[in-house]
Scaffold this active site. Structure first.
Site, PDB file in Angstrom:
ATOM      1  N   HIS A 109     -14.358   6.753  -9.355  1.00 14.01           N
ATOM      2  CA  HIS A 109     -14.469   5.358  -9.808  1.00 14.01           C
ATOM      3  C   HIS A 109     -15.885   4.815  -9.601  1.00 14.01           C
ATOM      4  CE1 HIS A 109     -10.074   4.695 -10.331  1.00 14.01           C
ATOM      5  NE2 HIS A 109      -9.981   5.586  -9.372  1.00 14.01           N
TER       6      HIS A 109
ATOM      7  N   ASN B 212      -4.381   1.330 -11.304  1.00 12.37           N
ATOM      8  CA  ASN B 212      -4.975   1.990 -12.469  1.00 12.37           C
ATOM      9  C   ASN B 212      -4.405   1.381 -13.742  1.00 12.37           C
ATOM     10  OD1 ASN B 212      -6.669   3.801 -11.169  1.00 12.37           O
ATOM     11  ND2 ASN B 212      -5.191   5.481 -11.199  1.00 12.37           N
TER      12      ASN B 212
ATOM     13  N   HIS C  60      -9.226  -1.467  -0.647  1.00 12.37           N
ATOM     14  CA  HIS C  60      -8.439  -0.609   0.253  1.00 12.37           C
ATOM     15  C   HIS C  60      -6.963  -0.983   0.103  1.00 12.37           C
ATOM     16  CE1 HIS C  60      -6.852   1.453   3.578  1.00 12.37           C
ATOM     17  NE2 HIS C  60      -7.199   0.644   4.565  1.00 12.37           N
TER      18      HIS C  60
HETATM   19 FE1  HDE Z   1      -8.252   6.029  -5.225  1.00 14.45          FE
HETATM   20  N1  HDE Z   1      -9.978   6.223  -4.186  1.00 14.45           N
HETATM   21  N2  HDE Z   1      -7.472   7.584  -4.212  1.00 14.45           N
HETATM   22  N3  HDE Z   1      -6.550   5.944  -6.356  1.00 14.45           N
HETATM   23  N4  HDE Z   1      -8.996   4.493  -6.259  1.00 14.45           N
HETATM   24  C1  HDE Z   1     -11.080   5.458  -4.341  1.00 14.45           C
HETATM   25  O1  HDE Z   1     -12.326   4.530  -2.589  1.00 14.45           O
HETATM   26  C2  HDE Z   1      -7.987   8.119  -3.084  1.00 14.45           C
HETATM   27  C3  HDE Z   1      -5.454   6.722  -6.218  1.00 14.45           C
HETATM   28  C4  HDE Z   1      -8.351   3.723  -7.178  1.00 14.45           C
HETATM   29  O2  HDE Z   1     -13.199  -0.388  -7.873  1.00 14.45           O
HETATM   30  C5  HDE Z   1     -12.127   5.729  -3.303  1.00 14.45           C
HETATM   31  O3  HDE Z   1     -13.854   2.931  -2.284  1.00 14.45           O
HETATM   32  C6  HDE Z   1      -7.091   9.094  -2.529  1.00 14.45           C
HETATM   33  C7  HDE Z   1      -4.342   6.192  -6.948  1.00 14.45           C
HETATM   34  C8  HDE Z   1      -9.245   2.737  -7.709  1.00 14.45           C
HETATM   35  O4  HDE Z   1     -13.934   0.177  -5.891  1.00 14.45           O
HETATM   36  C9  HDE Z   1     -11.474   6.768  -2.397  1.00 14.45           C
HETATM   37  C10 HDE Z   1      -6.021   9.126  -3.376  1.00 14.45           C
HETATM   38  C11 HDE Z   1      -4.812   5.058  -7.534  1.00 14.45           C
HETATM   39  C12 HDE Z   1     -10.463   2.935  -7.050  1.00 14.45           C
HETATM   40  C13 HDE Z   1     -10.134   6.968  -3.076  1.00 14.45           C
HETATM   41  C14 HDE Z   1      -6.262   8.177  -4.426  1.00 14.45           C
HETATM   42  C15 HDE Z   1      -6.189   4.922  -7.155  1.00 14.45           C
HETATM   43  C16 HDE Z   1     -10.265   4.041  -6.145  1.00 14.45           C
HETATM   44  C17 HDE Z   1     -13.475   6.055  -3.843  1.00 14.45           C
HETATM   45  C18 HDE Z   1      -4.769   9.989  -3.293  1.00 14.45           C
HETATM   46  C19 HDE Z   1      -4.066   4.103  -8.473  1.00 14.45           C
HETATM   47  C20 HDE Z   1     -11.753   2.174  -7.269  1.00 14.45           C
HETATM   48  C21 HDE Z   1     -14.358   4.877  -3.510  1.00 14.45           C
HETATM   49  C22 HDE Z   1      -4.171  10.050  -2.015  1.00 14.45           C
HETATM   50  C23 HDE Z   1      -2.938   3.477  -7.842  1.00 14.45           C
HETATM   51  C24 HDE Z   1     -11.791   0.895  -6.493  1.00 14.45           C
HETATM   52  C25 HDE Z   1     -13.529   3.986  -2.753  1.00 14.45           C
HETATM   53  C26 HDE Z   1     -13.080   0.163  -6.773  1.00 14.45           C
HETATM   54  C27 HDE Z   1     -11.262   4.515  -5.288  1.00 14.45           C
HETATM   55  C28 HDE Z   1      -9.230   7.795  -2.562  1.00 14.45           C
HETATM   56  C29 HDE Z   1      -5.372   7.986  -5.512  1.00 14.45           C
HETATM   57  C30 HDE Z   1      -6.996   3.827  -7.630  1.00 14.45           C
HETATM   58  C31 HDE Z   1     -12.255   8.043  -2.170  1.00 14.45           C
HETATM   59  C32 HDE Z   1      -7.346   9.893  -1.275  1.00 14.45           C
HETATM   60  C33 HDE Z   1      -2.924   6.759  -7.018  1.00 14.45           C
HETATM   61  C34 HDE Z   1      -8.934   1.688  -8.764  1.00 14.45           C
HETATM   62  O5  HDE Z   1     -11.284   6.275  -1.109  1.00 14.45           O
END
Ligand code: HDE
Length: 703
Positions: free
Chosen positions: A89, A162, A353
């Protein structure tokens, strides 16, 4: 709107003595100095800079001196301007706004921001692509992040969702693998922002649980027309908890007020070149012109018994609950009405978060959500440099905040007093825990052996993928089939293609046949034994964007190709109609200099045709005059404008003199090609344009 309050951990009692430069005096030197400083450029230490053009050198043409603290400070700061981009992202666009509940939801949740329809809760929303870097294009085929930070009076609540309601994997353990496989390949550093390569399809073909989301990712959802037209989803099952401690499961849905729309794949490819910032620009410009994007927030709530009765597990993030099974209850709206003042300070530094919740909202045991609860706080430590990122203005809660967490890198607060621990007897007024108002975790009963297993109830990987595909309209199904053929066509390893085809056979045999044909690989699907045989579920037409699209031009863009000698009456009528419909009209001329109408008026086009291909517009008009039409026929930019508008199934309005251009483009007249010779013609054109595209034309142009 609730005003931002002082959020310092130990507020008040700052040093209030006037700064020496502010001291009242009898016209002394300090005052004079202050006045002379005015808006002077200074160093970070506040020293006024006399010369910002030239570095300090030994002699006019001599070497630069190390003592030049002005130059060294400026360049050092510049050298460190970038921070690590988000691992996923990374590319995003954000905006400020507010959320307003429709009613008191007290029977479901005690969350204060959902209990008072008179309160406007400030929000910051960030939309993103997933796979590409921060400087990548806006329109790759990709999932879009839809993250909203609510600055509630009880603390920050982040709904980090999402634009697709399900996810690729069921367990957080696989997330690093998924992301590694999706991003550019590690040896060659490409492709950027694209899933059309071997490692991605290799991984997902070995993870059948990804099939449902893959169907969504190959659908029109993954090429949205505008961030303002995207649906959003919390994806996981969460909990609402009432003041009485009663808990109910909840799923969150955002719906855009102006409806959803997508671009065609060929448009997406061309937009990436013509305007890589297409989505970012669209969001920014809409807010600047006061056309504020708006979404309705709805929930699906259900109890344990309902959860038990569903044919899949509500803790499995690869599944959704069709709204035909469980209707959406609208609970409030979000309006984005202010662009960030500074992209880096706000959009880049905002730290979302899923673990930022407020009383009344709690987690479920979805194993993907549970893993996320660790990841987001952790990632900020390397991205934002330490544990004080909550002090950045964009991340600060807008309610008072007090605790004894202290020090650490980039501490910007100056806590007062000698007490930095609890319990204490030295500072009776210092913050204390509050069992009555504090966050109370819902006491869900837990038992069982520790184990590493995938629940039996997570085994059906195909039924909802089939449900999604079969719930689409015919054009949407066409797009899914061609997206698979495109993506798999980029996969070099034939065995991977065959494995994916093997999964598609379980999703829908007809889809599999189409993709096989598209690849020229008839009958080559692997035989794959499903973990659980797919079943036919009742279709869910609301999953289709086209089936629920309402005719509208709101938020859409009309591109009018104008030439010297244009008809100003028709242009005026078009402009008025566009305003009435809430659309934006932009003029595309042979150049950006003035041009004259047939009756002598002048206008200045917004764009030159060479820089404004028709893919940047939802619908186009050819407002051409007779004398120039032959010359225009020879211009590649003009003909490409028309050929693309036709091939992309757009509604094309044309003044009679433009007919030779349509003939040259071999555009067969259909319901979407509307003559505009009078005001009545404008009305007919606008009525047609509200439908977006002429899908029946697709058989002629194979768009
Ligand atoms: Fe994320 N995801 N994600 N994700 N995600 C990040 O956090 C992660 C998941 C989503 O505009 C990271 O600050 C893991 C689902 C959005 O700043 C990180 C898992 C969904 C955004 C991270 C998921 C999301 C992130 C990268 C599986 C939809 C951007 C930078 C266990 C419900 C937020 C950050 C923004 C961002 C980890 C799965 C949505 C690495 C470990 C499911 C919208 O922490």
């Amino acid at each position: 709107m609730t005003k931002p309050k002082n959020t310092s951990p130990t507020p008040a009692k700052r040093n209030t003595a006037p700064h020496p430069f502010e001291q009242a005096g009898n016209g002394g030197e300090l005052h004079q100095t202050t006045d002379q400083r005015g808006h002077s450029l200074t160093t970070n230490q506040g020293v006024v800079i006399a010369d910002d053009q030239n570095s300090l050198t030994a002699g006019e043409r001599g070497p630069t001196l190390l003592e030049d603290f002005v130059l060294r400070e400026k360049i050092t700061h510049f050298d460190h301007e970038r921070i690590p981009e988000r691992i996923v992202h990374a590319r995003g666009s954000g905006a400020h706004g507010y959320f307003q509940a429709y009613r008191d939801l007290g029977e479901l949740t005690c969350a204060a921001f959902l209990r008072n329809p008179d309160v406007l809760t400030p929000v910051f929303a960030r939309f993103s692509t997933v796979a590409g870097g921060a400087g990548s294009v806006d329109l790759p085929r990709d999932v879009r992040g839809f993250a909203v930070k609510f600055y509630t009076e009880e603390g920050n609540f982040d709904l980090v969702g999402n634009n697709i309601p399900v996810f690729f994997i069921q367990d957080a353990m696989k997330f690093p693998d998924l992301v590694h496989a999706a991003k550019m390949e590690p040896d060659r550093g490409y492709p950027q922002a694209a899933t059309a390569h071997d490692t991605f399809w290799d991984f997902v073909s070995l993870m059948p649980e990804s099939m449902h989301m893959i169907l969504w990712a190959m659908s029109d959802r993954a090429v949205p027309r505008s961030l303002r037209m995207m649906e959003g989803f919390g994806v996981h099952t969460f909990r609402f908890v009432s003041a009485e401690g009663k808990s109910i499961f909840v799923k969150f849905h955002w719906r855009p007020r102006i409806g959803s729309a997508s671009v065609l794949w060929d448009e997406a490819v061309k937009i990436c070149g013509a305007d890589p910032d297409f989505h970012r620009r669209d969001l920014y410009e809409a807010i600047e012109r006061g056309d504020f994007p708006e979404w309705e927030l709805s929930v699906q709530t259900f109890d344990e018994a309902t959860a038990e009765s569903l044919p899949f597990d509500v803790l499995d993030p690869t599944k959704l609950i069709p709204e035909e099974t469980l209707p959406l209850q609208p609970i409030g709206k979000m309006v984005l009405n202010r662009n960030p003042d500074n992209f880096f300070a706000e959009t880049e530094q905002v730290a979302f978060h899923p673990g930022h919740v407020v009383p009344g909202i709690d987690f479920s045991d979805d194993p993907l959500l549970q893993g996320r609860l660790f990841s987001y706080l952790d990632t900020q430590l390397s991205r934002l440099g330490g544990p004080n990122f909550h002090q950045l203005p964009i991340n600060r809660p807008r309610c008072p905040m007090h605790n004894f967490q202290r020090d650490a890198l980039m501490q910007t607060d100056v806590p007062q007093g000698r007490v930095n621990y609890e319990p204490n007897s030295l500072a009776p007024e210092s913050p204390k825990e509050n069992p009555a108002a504090g966050f109370a975790t819902h006491p869900a009963t837990q038992s069982g052996d520790k184990m590493r297993v995938r629940p039996e109830s997570f085994r059906d990987h195909y039924s909802q993928a089939r449900l999604f595909y079969r719930s689409m309209t015919a054009p949407e199904q066409d797009h899914i089939a061609s997206a698979f053929a495109f993506e798999l066509g980029k996969v070099e390893t034939v065995a991977i293609r065959r494995r994916v085809l093997g999964h598609l056979r379980h999703v829908d045999p007809e889809l599999c046949d189409r993709v096989e044909r598209g690849l020229g690989m008839e009958g080559q699907a692997d035989a794959i034994a499903p973990a659980a045989p797919p079943v036919d579920l009742d279709l869910s037409p609301t999953l289709s964007l086209l089936a629920k699209a309402k005719p509208t031009l709101e938020g859409r863009k009309i591109g009018v190709l104008v030439s010297e000698g244009y008809d100003s009456a028709i242009l005026d009528a078009l402009q008025t109609a566009a305003e009435t419909e809430g659309a934006v009209l932009e003029l595309i001329g042979p150049h950006v200099g003035e041009i004259k109408s047939s009756s002598g008026q002048t206008l200045t086009p917004h764009h030159a045709v060479a820089a404004a291909p028709s893919v940047l517009f939802d619908t186009v008009v050819l407002a051409i005059s007779g004398p120039v039409v032959d010359a225009m026929k020879q211009k590649a930019a003009v003909m490409n404008f028309i050929l693309d508008a036709y091939a992309h199934l757009k509604i094309i309005g044309y003044t009679p003199d433009a007919m030779p251009l349509l003939d040259r483009a071999e555009a067969a007249i259909d319901d979407g090609i509307v003559e505009i010779d009078t005001r009545g013609g404008v009305t007919s054109y606008i009525d047609a344009a509200k439908y977006g595209r002429v899908w029946s034309r697709a058989v002629l142009v194979q768009a």
